[in-house]
Design a protein around this motif. Structure first.
Motif, PDB file in Angstrom:
ATOM      1  N   ILE A 174       2.612  64.387  -6.582  1.00 22.08           N
ATOM      2  CA  ILE A 174       4.012  64.028  -6.530  1.00 22.08           C
ATOM      3  C   ILE A 174       4.656  64.095  -5.373  1.00 22.08           C
ATOM      4  O   ILE A 174       4.883  65.246  -4.862  1.00 22.08           O
ATOM      5  N   VAL A 175       4.508  62.915  -4.479  1.00 23.17           N
ATOM      6  CA  VAL A 175       4.767  62.935  -3.276  1.00 23.17           C
ATOM      7  C   VAL A 175       6.418  62.808  -3.199  1.00 23.17           C
ATOM      8  O   VAL A 175       7.128  61.795  -3.638  1.00 23.17           O
ATOM      9  N   ARG A 180      15.761  63.782  -2.650  1.00 22.82           N
ATOM     10  CA  ARG A 180      16.365  63.133  -4.088  1.00 22.82           C
ATOM     11  C   ARG A 180      16.492  64.193  -5.297  1.00 22.82           C
ATOM     12  O   ARG A 180      15.856  65.229  -5.197  1.00 22.82           O
ATOM     13  N   ASP A 181      17.515  63.942  -6.166  1.00 21.92           N
ATOM     14  CA  ASP A 181      17.701  64.810  -7.235  1.00 21.92           C
ATOM     15  C   ASP A 181      16.792  64.628  -8.218  1.00 21.92           C
ATOM     16  O   ASP A 181      16.431  63.474  -8.283  1.00 21.92           O
ATOM     17  N   MET A 182      16.245  65.604  -8.661  1.00 21.13           N
ATOM     18  CA  MET A 182      15.323  65.200  -9.807  1.00 21.13           C
ATOM     19  C   MET A 182      15.167  66.389 -10.863  1.00 21.13           C
ATOM     20  O   MET A 182      15.804  67.567 -10.704  1.00 21.13           O
ATOM     21  N   ARG A 187      14.858  71.213 -15.616  1.00 22.65           N
ATOM     22  CA  ARG A 187      15.636  71.882 -14.689  1.00 22.65           C
ATOM     23  C   ARG A 187      16.112  71.053 -13.803  1.00 22.65           C
ATOM     24  O   ARG A 187      15.301  70.531 -12.757  1.00 22.65           O
ATOM     25  N   PRO A 188      17.388  70.472 -13.480  1.00 23.52           N
ATOM     26  CA  PRO A 188      17.692  69.606 -12.538  1.00 23.52           C
ATOM     27  C   PRO A 188      18.032  70.413 -11.275  1.00 23.52           C
ATOM     28  O   PRO A 188      18.441  71.473 -10.966  1.00 23.52           O
ATOM     29  N   LEU A 189      17.311  69.854 -10.039  1.00 25.05           N
ATOM     30  CA  LEU A 189      17.223  70.582  -8.806  1.00 25.05           C
ATOM     31  C   LEU A 189      17.629  69.094  -7.718  1.00 25.05           C
ATOM     32  O   LEU A 189      17.121  68.175  -8.026  1.00 25.05           O
ATOM     33  N   TYR A 206      17.882  72.669  -3.277  1.00 24.37           N
ATOM     34  CA  TYR A 206      19.283  73.114  -3.366  1.00 24.37           C
ATOM     35  C   TYR A 206      19.365  73.146  -4.918  1.00 24.37           C
ATOM     36  O   TYR A 206      19.322  72.392  -5.953  1.00 24.37           O
ATOM     37  N   ASP A 207      19.826  74.606  -5.616  1.00 23.18           N
ATOM     38  CA  ASP A 207      19.961  74.730  -6.799  1.00 23.18           C
ATOM     39  C   ASP A 207      21.527  74.680  -7.130  1.00 23.18           C
ATOM     40  O   ASP A 207      22.091  75.641  -6.940  1.00 23.18           O
ATOM     41  N   ALA A 208      22.092  73.674  -7.352  1.00 26.32           N
ATOM     42  CA  ALA A 208      23.461  73.532  -7.354  1.00 26.32           C
ATOM     43  C   ALA A 208      24.025  74.630  -8.541  1.00 26.32           C
ATOM     44  O   ALA A 208      25.377  74.960  -8.140  1.00 26.32           O
TER      45      ALA A 208
END
Ligand SMILES: [Zn+2]
Length: 326
Positions: A174-175, A180-182, A187-189, A206-208
């Motif tokens: 996956i390039v 981008r947020d994904m 787990r959102p990162l 960035y792990d908000a």
């Protein structure tokens, strides 16, 4: 030694040029040390005369566990495996911060063991495989044939050649070439792409939820590893890390930094680049680095100084400027 040094530097062996003043025995590394927020750190090694392993992290979310960077040596890979079995999970993904061999060499073995793994990374590795790594492999093969590689470095050089030969297996499934947020394993990162920094494209995370920036080789100790870097692009990427809201930074090499420490490192690096771009003696630039980044130099100041001298010269000679034009 001098002649083959650039090839080894290319493969991350910069440290082998300098004999350590004191034989430093690194402390044993606890595997998968928990750092909070369902995240575990596997500290990379940089033993005298050896090439480094980057730091690796294991994170998990509702849908499984994943790895950030897979190291170089078999010993590091063993710690990664212990880390996953320690939390009783198998990896579903690997995120590579960049293509340097101390961060991606574990990919093929892990993919073979866990066939479901998807690798996330930038496409910069494609240019590296046909350019920088191909050239490095050629120089290394010649140095080995000429008997110009010290015996202690031969296993690392041969290991890197074997990894480059399997280059296609290092590439991402996956390039991620734009920020981008994904969601990975549920787990959102936020995946951030820095152009022309330590490499043509570096990925940092960035792990908000944890206010934590996992920055790969945008931060390294005992010196900034500038082999494939655009110094000014790298500085710009550091400004973006500062602006992210992170309270903690996990470097590609070295200990976790509270944001104030990251600021100290950032200033020392900025001063080093400005000095090396100037006209004063390069010795002064190295001395400035050793003073500004003193808390990360460790007992082997001779090695750190030799590396700072080398990278200062790389900047001064404009040999890195091509990396700013990609
Ligand atoms: Zn590295």
């Amino acid at each position: 030694m001098r002649r083959w040094l650039p090839a080894l530097l290319a493969l991350g062996l910069a440290g082998c040029a300098a004999k350590p003043a004191v034989e430093f025995v690194p402390p044993p590394r606890a595997y998968a040390h928990g750092i909070g927020g369902a995240t575990f750190l596997i500290g990379g090694s940089f033993a005298p005369g050896r090439s480094p392993d980057g730091n690796s992290l294991i994170l998990y979310g509702p849908e499984g566990a994943f790895l950030i960077d897979s190291g170089r040596h078999a010993e590091h890979l063993a710690l990664i495996r212990q880390g996953f079995s320690g939390i009783g999970m198998t990896p579903v993904a690997i995120v590579n911060t960049h293509w340097h061999l101390d961060h991606v060499s574990g990919n093929p073995a892990l993919k073979a063991e866990f066939p479901g793994i998807k690798i996330y990374g930038t496409s910069a590795i494609d240019g590296a495989l046909s350019g920088f790594l191909a050239k490095s492999a050629e120089s290394s093969r010649k140095a080995l044939a000429d008997g110009a590689v010290p015996a202690s470095a031969v296993p690392d050089v041969e290991g890197d050649l074997a990894t480059i030969a399997r280059g296609a297996e290092l590439r991402p499934d996956i390039v991620v070439d734009e920020s981008r947020d994904m969601t990975i394993a549920g787990r959102p990162l936020s995946l951030r792409v820095a152009r022309n920094a330590a490499t043509e494209r570096d990925l940092w995370i960035y792990d908000a939820a944890e206010k934590r920036a996992i920055v790969g080789d945008l931060v390294t100790v005992p010196v900034p590893f500038l082999d494939t870097a655009c110094p000014e692009g790298w500085l710009k990427a550091l400004d973006e890390v500062t602006a992210s809201g992170a309270e903690q930074v996990v470097p590609g090499h070295g200990p976790i930094m509270p944001i104030a420490d990251f600021g100290t490192w950032h200033r020392a690096f900025s001063d080093f680049v400005a000095c090396a771009r100037g006209t004063g003696a390069l010795e002064g630039c190295s001395a400035g680095w050793l003073a500004g980044a003193a808390k990360w130099i460790g007992p082997d100041t001779a090695r750190a100084k030799a590396m700072a001298d080398y990278y200062g010269e790389l900047i001064r000679s404009k040999k890195l400027d091509g990396y700013c034009r990609a």
